[in-house]
Scaffold this motif. Structure first.
Motif, mmCIF file in Angstrom:
data_model
loop_
_atom_site.group_PDB
_atom_site.id
_atom_site.type_symbol
_atom_site.label_atom_id
_atom_site.label_comp_id
_atom_site.label_asym_id
_atom_site.label_seq_id
_atom_site.Cartn_x
_atom_site.Cartn_y
_atom_site.Cartn_z
ATOM 1 N N ARG A 1 -49.496 -5.147 -9.344
ATOM 2 C CA ARG A 1 -49.823 -4.993 -7.920
ATOM 3 C C ARG A 1 -50.278 -3.586 -7.580
ATOM 4 O O ARG A 1 -50.885 -3.359 -6.526
ATOM 5 C CB ARG A 1 -48.603 -5.372 -7.064
ATOM 6 C CG ARG A 1 -48.164 -6.812 -7.235
ATOM 7 C CD ARG A 1 -47.156 -7.228 -6.192
ATOM 8 N NE ARG A 1 -45.886 -6.508 -6.274
ATOM 9 C CZ ARG A 1 -44.833 -6.907 -6.963
ATOM 10 N NH1 ARG A 1 -44.879 -8.046 -7.671
ATOM 11 N NH2 ARG A 1 -43.707 -6.200 -6.967
ATOM 12 N N PRO B 1 -54.085 -0.568 -0.479
ATOM 13 C CA PRO B 1 -53.402 -0.852 0.792
ATOM 14 C C PRO B 1 -54.392 -1.383 1.822
ATOM 15 O O PRO B 1 -55.550 -0.950 1.866
ATOM 16 C CB PRO B 1 -52.856 0.518 1.213
ATOM 17 C CG PRO B 1 -52.777 1.300 -0.053
ATOM 18 C CD PRO B 1 -53.937 0.836 -0.881
ATOM 19 N N LYS C 1 -49.555 -4.890 1.294
ATOM 20 C CA LYS C 1 -49.402 -3.530 0.764
ATOM 21 C C LYS C 1 -49.876 -2.532 1.801
ATOM 22 O O LYS C 1 -51.063 -2.467 2.136
ATOM 23 C CB LYS C 1 -50.197 -3.359 -0.530
ATOM 24 C CG LYS C 1 -49.971 -2.015 -1.208
ATOM 25 C CD LYS C 1 -50.654 -1.971 -2.556
ATOM 26 C CE LYS C 1 -50.337 -0.678 -3.295
ATOM 27 N NZ LYS C 1 -50.979 -0.638 -4.636
ATOM 28 N N ALA D 1 -44.335 -2.286 0.936
ATOM 29 C CA ALA D 1 -44.966 -3.548 0.569
ATOM 30 C C ALA D 1 -43.994 -4.684 0.854
ATOM 31 O O ALA D 1 -42.771 -4.496 0.788
ATOM 32 C CB ALA D 1 -45.372 -3.542 -0.900
ATOM 33 N N ASP E 1 -41.669 -3.002 -5.223
ATOM 34 C CA ASP E 1 -42.611 -2.025 -5.768
ATOM 35 C C ASP E 1 -41.957 -0.683 -6.068
ATOM 36 O O ASP E 1 -42.267 -0.036 -7.073
ATOM 37 C CB ASP E 1 -43.757 -1.811 -4.775
ATOM 38 C CG ASP E 1 -44.670 -3.024 -4.694
ATOM 39 O OD1 ASP E 1 -44.187 -4.142 -4.931
ATOM 40 O OD2 ASP E 1 -45.865 -2.852 -4.385
#
Length: 291
Positions: free
Chosen positions: A28, A33, A52, A57, A80
């Motif tokens: 990921r 973002p 994100k 996230a 994350d």
């Protein structure tokens, strides 16, 4: 999945219809973002989403409800930057399981014997619902992803649960012929045990209301012959508030109604004794820190 149906880019090395691009924090990390979640189609009208932001996230799920509209729910934070705990912070497999709980509750989950495209292969015991509080959480997660506002949603649910419990008590109060404030006085007196007596100061401290509010409730209950004032032999300046025989009967009838309602609710929720104890322990820890 057809290429023009894709809702998020697939990093190099991931199969076109694979969930590998969402499965780990490392995979990921390749995603940029943005203000909307990256959506991965799990089945017809069902998507698992990964949002994100610049500093945080989160996992989401959505369900197609017709006319180009989706119903969406916030599942929890993504793992994350911190380890998954299965509650507020979820890894990919936990997000998948929670999304299937929600879809199944909406009648769009995996039925018995049907293959699960993400390997879940089960139906949840109980429905996970979305509501207006989820909309609040989703809005803040998108508008201020740099802030951790997860506890706000929890406190809003605690407040809502308290409101709904008080509404049930109000209905019980009406059924037995008093208002909810008066019922709280009767129950406070009943639970101290025979002779079911308390000083007014002890009552307002126990009920977390003002002395004036308690005095008005006592006056009304006394006129209804549900309580009586008895001089305190140890303190001539004070009096004891005592349940009458009729007051005891009414309090017992009310608490029996309360117990029946809670039993029905508990059965509907489907939580075990251990799960209730765990939830209670978490709430105790929150209250201890806030106090």
């Amino acid at each position: 999945m057809k290429r023009n149906q894709r809702t998020a880019p697939v990093p190099s090395g991931a199969a076109e219809d694979s969930e590998a691009w969402l499965a780990t924090p490392e995979s990921r990390a390749a995603l940029e973002p943005r203000r909307k979640p990256y959506w991965h189609a799990v089945g017809t009208g069902r998507h698992l989403g990964y949002y994100k932001g610049a500093r945080s996230a989160s996992w989401h799920a959505r369900l197609f409800i017709g006319s180009g509209r989706y119903e969406e729910i916030l599942l929890g934070k993504a793992d994350d930057s911190s380890g998954a705990d299965g509650h507020s912070v979820l890894d990919f497999s936990q997000a998948v399981a929670r999304s299937h709980d929600w879809w199944s509750g909406k009648g769009r989950g995996v039925s018995a014997g049907e293959a699960d495209p993400l390997g879940n292969g089960r139906r949840p015991k109980k429905r996970v619902q979305t509501d207006r509080l989820d909309e609040v959480a989703l809005a803040w997660a998108r508008e201020r992803p740099d802030l951790d506002l997860s506890l706000v949603g929890l406190f809003m649910r605690i407040k809502q649960a308290h409101f709904m419990h008080e509404r049930r008590l109000a209905a019980i109060s009406e059924a037995v012929g008093v208002d909810s404030g008066e019922l709280h006085v009767l129950l406070a007196l009943r639970r101290v045990g025979a002779p079911y007596a308390m000083r007014p100061t002890d009552l307002f401290r126990a009920l977390l209301v003002t002395s004036g509010a308690v005095s008005k409730r006592i006056d009304r209950l006394e006129r209804a012959a549900l309580v009586a004032r008895i001089d305190d032999n140890e303190d001539l300046r004070s009096a004891q508030i005592v349940l009458t025989e009729r007051g005891v009967e009414l309090a017992d009838a009310a608490i029996a109604h309360v117990a029946a309602g809670l039993a029905t609710l508990r059965e509907a929720i489907g939580m075990s004794d251990a799960e209730f104890s765990e939830a209670d322990a978490y709430l105790r820890r929150i209250l201890a820190e806030m106090g």
